[in-house]
Design a protein around this motif. Structure first.
Motif, PDB file in Angstrom:
ATOM      1  N   VAL A 106       1.466  23.405   1.380  1.00  0.00           N
ATOM      2  CA  VAL A 106       1.636  24.434   0.358  1.00  0.00           C
ATOM      3  C   VAL A 106       1.791  23.745  -0.990  1.00  0.00           C
ATOM      4  O   VAL A 106       2.588  22.815  -1.127  1.00  0.00           O
ATOM      5  CB  VAL A 106       2.877  25.307   0.637  1.00  0.00           C
ATOM      6  N   LYS A 107       1.047  24.171  -1.987  1.00  0.00           N
ATOM      7  CA  LYS A 107       1.187  23.625  -3.330  1.00  0.00           C
ATOM      8  C   LYS A 107       2.478  24.163  -3.937  1.00  0.00           C
ATOM      9  O   LYS A 107       2.613  25.359  -4.195  1.00  0.00           O
ATOM     10  CB  LYS A 107      -0.006  24.016  -4.193  1.00  0.00           C
ATOM     11  N   LEU A 108       3.434  23.261  -4.136  1.00  0.00           N
ATOM     12  CA  LEU A 108       4.762  23.662  -4.603  1.00  0.00           C
ATOM     13  C   LEU A 108       4.970  23.232  -6.052  1.00  0.00           C
ATOM     14  O   LEU A 108       4.485  22.191  -6.482  1.00  0.00           O
ATOM     15  CB  LEU A 108       5.847  23.025  -3.728  1.00  0.00           C
ATOM     16  N   LYS A 109       5.728  24.046  -6.755  1.00  0.00           N
ATOM     17  CA  LYS A 109       6.078  23.755  -8.134  1.00  0.00           C
ATOM     18  C   LYS A 109       7.594  23.825  -8.283  1.00  0.00           C
ATOM     19  O   LYS A 109       8.244  24.738  -7.776  1.00  0.00           O
ATOM     20  CB  LYS A 109       5.416  24.766  -9.077  1.00  0.00           C
ATOM     21  N   ARG A 110       8.159  22.832  -8.967  1.00  0.00           N
ATOM     22  CA  ARG A 110       9.608  22.784  -9.152  1.00  0.00           C
ATOM     23  C   ARG A 110      10.072  23.965  -9.992  1.00  0.00           C
ATOM     24  O   ARG A 110       9.480  24.280 -11.029  1.00  0.00           O
ATOM     25  CB  ARG A 110      10.000  21.481  -9.845  1.00  0.00           C
ATOM     26  N   GLN A 111      11.148  24.617  -9.555  1.00  0.00           N
ATOM     27  CA  GLN A 111      11.735  25.713 -10.322  1.00  0.00           C
ATOM     28  C   GLN A 111      13.246  25.624 -10.151  1.00  0.00           C
ATOM     29  O   GLN A 111      13.802  26.078  -9.166  1.00  0.00           O
ATOM     30  CB  GLN A 111      11.219  27.067  -9.837  1.00  0.00           C
ATOM     31  N   GLY A 112      13.907  25.014 -11.135  1.00  0.00           N
ATOM     32  CA  GLY A 112      15.346  24.819 -11.015  1.00  0.00           C
ATOM     33  C   GLY A 112      15.657  23.860  -9.881  1.00  0.00           C
ATOM     34  O   GLY A 112      15.134  22.747  -9.818  1.00  0.00           O
ATOM     35  N   ARG A 113      16.495  24.285  -8.954  1.00  0.00           N
ATOM     36  CA  ARG A 113      16.891  23.443  -7.829  1.00  0.00           C
ATOM     37  C   ARG A 113      16.032  23.716  -6.596  1.00  0.00           C
ATOM     38  O   ARG A 113      16.325  23.216  -5.515  1.00  0.00           O
ATOM     39  CB  ARG A 113      18.373  23.675  -7.496  1.00  0.00           C
ATOM     40  N   GLU A 114      14.975  24.528  -6.766  1.00  0.00           N
ATOM     41  CA  GLU A 114      14.125  24.879  -5.641  1.00  0.00           C
ATOM     42  C   GLU A 114      12.666  24.581  -5.969  1.00  0.00           C
ATOM     43  O   GLU A 114      12.317  24.217  -7.098  1.00  0.00           O
ATOM     44  CB  GLU A 114      14.296  26.364  -5.294  1.00  0.00           C
ATOM     45  N   TRP A 115      11.825  24.729  -4.943  1.00  0.00           N
ATOM     46  CA  TRP A 115      10.381  24.617  -5.088  1.00  0.00           C
ATOM     47  C   TRP A 115       9.774  25.969  -4.717  1.00  0.00           C
ATOM     48  O   TRP A 115      10.248  26.630  -3.803  1.00  0.00           O
ATOM     49  CB  TRP A 115       9.829  23.528  -4.167  1.00  0.00           C
ATOM     50  N   VAL A 116       8.725  26.349  -5.425  1.00  0.00           N
ATOM     51  CA  VAL A 116       8.135  27.661  -5.192  1.00  0.00           C
ATOM     52  C   VAL A 116       6.619  27.516  -5.071  1.00  0.00           C
ATOM     53  O   VAL A 116       6.001  26.658  -5.699  1.00  0.00           O
ATOM     54  CB  VAL A 116       8.496  28.649  -6.323  1.00  0.00           C
ATOM     55  N   GLY A 117       6.018  28.355  -4.237  1.00  0.00           N
ATOM     56  CA  GLY A 117       4.572  28.338  -4.057  1.00  0.00           C
ATOM     57  C   GLY A 117       4.111  29.633  -3.424  1.00  0.00           C
ATOM     58  O   GLY A 117       4.911  30.532  -3.123  1.00  0.00           O
ATOM     59  N   LEU A 118       2.801  29.720  -3.206  1.00  0.00           N
ATOM     60  CA  LEU A 118       2.235  30.896  -2.554  1.00  0.00           C
ATOM     61  C   LEU A 118       2.481  30.832  -1.053  1.00  0.00           C
ATOM     62  O   LEU A 118       2.438  29.756  -0.450  1.00  0.00           O
ATOM     63  CB  LEU A 118       0.735  30.975  -2.830  1.00  0.00           C
TER      64      LEU A 118
END
Length: 630
Positions: free
Chosen positions: A25-37
């Motif tokens: 999964v392509k993840l992007k850093r967001q604060g203390r978490e990673w987010v993706g589709l």
């Protein structure tokens, strides 16, 4: 093939979920978490989150939730053993060998586990029978309603030497098995085994996977020698590795994927229950100080667990013991914070007397590890002689040296010595406001004690040494927090120069990072969300100090009735002035360093005059008059 739980925990501890999942999964850093589709459903807006601190993924679009093992099972359709084998190779761990004896032990363990489940059901039934009246009345006094008993598996062990024994033997249990599981006591010498728990309110103890491994019992008879009694070490139960309430705490943490709440360690069963009822992810050790194994388990869930103790002497001593054991294990991203409750109340008291919001607020007021460590060393003995002050410095050095991570040990050494210098500033170098006041009893400092609760000799010194934040710089930071869009035309300048006070450099960098990440991701970041992010990253205390200092600035853009457009213009003018000061400082420094080359004295003087005029305007507040006339 069955795997030992310690092997699985070690496997997951060696791997970052974002690394494993990020390959699919392509993840992007967001604060203390990673987010993706989501990999489980088609979506255009990302709703798939990975949290390395808590060791899980959560997909809002499908509702799927789990760890790296279950992720591989879902995405690559692997069996559990296949997923474990794949991850073990990646983590550099050798797979456990097939062991017939281990399989036999696991089968035996499962048999014992079945008897623990039946014991819990028997205890729960007795709580509602006539024999459980005293236990029910106790729960009523503690404010725990009946609809919560099942959630926490509560029960009652009657005052009968063979009540549980006979009930389980009728279901096919053998006395020897129940002794091995810790439910019966086999008397020394001769005699038939008898029930371990009698006339006690019963709390089931679960392992990390949610299986009952033992029980804790609270005596209903006030004359009983042991108020609380835990089951013994057994094939199911290892006290030093078990935390009461861990599965439920994990569920609370996982229920809100974006939560930055840390796991909380309290002192008893009822405190855990009180916190969990208030939505706080709390656990408790088994009646003893935290062990290294328990600390490792906590760090797999949160990078900075909160250790909660009563604010009395006993609670502080318990906090100091935890510090001693934790010091060697600290690493970047692995520490503790402390919550020291005031007024002699424990979490259960606060929930019962003041309600869940008050309990959440109390648990949110924490102190960092370094502060409590310093307090411990300061309180070890009076600091009224040079020898004792030198002794304090030696203890601080030893405490920092106990940290095995060398980089962190060096940071702690510097932090401890900075606090020491603040407590005992040099009389020759300290400003007049930091020197001893004449006429005080015994030459002591006047004024209120600082937050650390230092001795009388250093109290006023510590208080006066706390340099206040420059009001105009604080006003700029406060304005940026209240209206994050003000920063958008100045993000690069804020990243380079901050707000004009080095005390705010860390805050400035965090604000820029958050603004960039949200604007780049097409998300909104209002003041309330920004404050939550800042609190989660440890800036809440600094933000409070910023607000206090900003109130002294007279900044017109902070006025409640100031039109938004006008406030933004005035904020930008003030920020440009501070940025101009920084640029002038840099130009003057460059001119000095290149003095051997062509030097324009008149240009240097003009730059210096402009800088000094801006400094005076900022310091005196006339900068606001300049803005009004511009």
């Amino acid at each position: 093939m069955r795997f030992d739980e310690r092997f699985l925990e070690e496997l997951k501890a060696r791997l970052r979920p974002s690394d494993v999942i990020g390959r699919s999964v392509k993840l992007k850093r967001q604060g203390r978490e990673w987010v993706g589709l989501s990999p489980f459903s088609k979506e255009k807006s990302p709703s798939f989150f990975v949290n390395d601190d808590k060791g899980f993924f959560h997909d809002f679009s499908s509702g799927k939730h789990g760890d790296v093992i279950s992720f591989l099972q879902e995405v690559e359709r692997l069996s559990f053993p296949e997923a474990v084998e794949r991850l073990a190779a990646e983590a550099g761990m050798q797979m456990p060998a097939e062991d017939p004896q281990a399989a036999e032990r696991e089968q035996k363990r499962q048999g014992l586990s079945d008897w623990m489940d039946l014991s819990q059901k028997w205890f729960a039934a007795n709580l509602r029978r006539a024999a459980g009246k005293a236990a029910r009345e106790y729960l009523e006094r503690r404010g725990l309603p009946e609809d919560q008993w099942e959630r926490f598996g509560l029960g009652y062990a009657p005052n009968d030497r063979e009540g549980l024994k006979n009930a389980l033997i009728q279901r096919g249990a053998k006395p020897g098995e129940l002794v091995e599981a810790g439910m019966l006591i086999s008397p020394e010498g001769s005699g038939a085994p008898y029930d371990r728990f009698r006339d006690r309110l019963m709390f089931p103890i679960l392992d990390a996977r949610g299986r009952i491994v033992s029980f804790g019992g609270r005596a209903m008879n006030p004359d009983d020698r042991a108020k609380y009694l835990n089951g013994p070490e057994s094939p199911l139960f290892h006290k030093g590795a078990t935390l009461y309430g861990l599965p439920e705490a994990r569920r609370i943490l996982g229920a809100e994927s974006k939560s930055t709440q840390a796991i909380i360690v309290v002192e008893g069963y009822m405190d855990v229950i009180a916190c969990q009822r208030a939505g706080l992810p709390a656990v408790a050790p088994m009646g003893t100080a935290l062990t290294e194994e328990q600390m490792e388990r906590l760090w797999r869930v949160s990078s900075e667990p909160v250790l909660c103790f009563d604010g009395d002497g006993a609670g502080q001593r318990a906090a100091y013991r935890a510090i001693e054991r934790a010091l060697p294990l600290l690493k970047p991203g692995r520490s503790f914070r402390f919550s020291l409750l005031e007024g002699g109340q424990d979490p259960d008291d606060i929930l019962r007397d003041k309600g869940a919001p008050a309990l959440r607020q109390a648990m949110g007021e924490t102190k960092p590890f370094a502060e409590v460590l310093f307090k411990r060393e300061v309180e070890a003995e009076p600091l009224d002689t040079p020898e004792r002050k030198a002794g304090l410095k030696g203890r601080l050095r030893q405490a920092a040296a106990a940290i095995q991570d060398k980089d962190l040990a060096e940071q702690y050494r510097r932090e401890m010595f900075e606090r020491f210098d603040a407590l005992f500033p040099s009389g020759r170098n300290a400003p007049q406001s930091q020197r001893p006041q004449q006429g005080g009893a015994g030459g002591r400092w006047r004024g209120p004690p600082p937050k650390l609760g230092q001795t009388a000799e250093g109290a006023e010194a510590m208080q006066s040494l706390s340099r206040s934040i420059e009001p105009v710089a604080a006003a700029l930071a406060h304005g940026a927090i209240d209206d994050p869009e003000r920063m958008d035309d100045h993000l690069e300048a804020i990243a380079s120069h901050g707000f004009g006070d080095h005390a705010l450099d860390g805050l400035a960098q965090e604000l820029v990072r958050l603004r960039f990440s949200h604007v780049g991701g097409g998300q909104t970041l209002d003041s309330a969300a920004l404050r939550r992010h800042l609190a989660a990253s440890g800036h809440d205390a600094l933000v409070r100090e910023v607000e206090k200092a900003a109130a002294k600035s007279g900044a017109p853009f902070l006025a409640a009735n100031a039109p938004l457009a006008e406030a933004r213009v005035r904020w930008s003018q003030a920020f440009d002035a501070l940025t101009r000061v920084a640029g002038l400082e840099q130009a003057l420094a460059s001119a000095k360093s290149n003095a051997e080359q062509a030097f324009d004295a008149s240009a240097f003087s003009r730059l210096k005059a402009e800088r000094d005029a801006l400094r005076r305007a900022i310091k005196t507040g006339t900068i606001w008059e300049d803005e009004a006339s511009s």
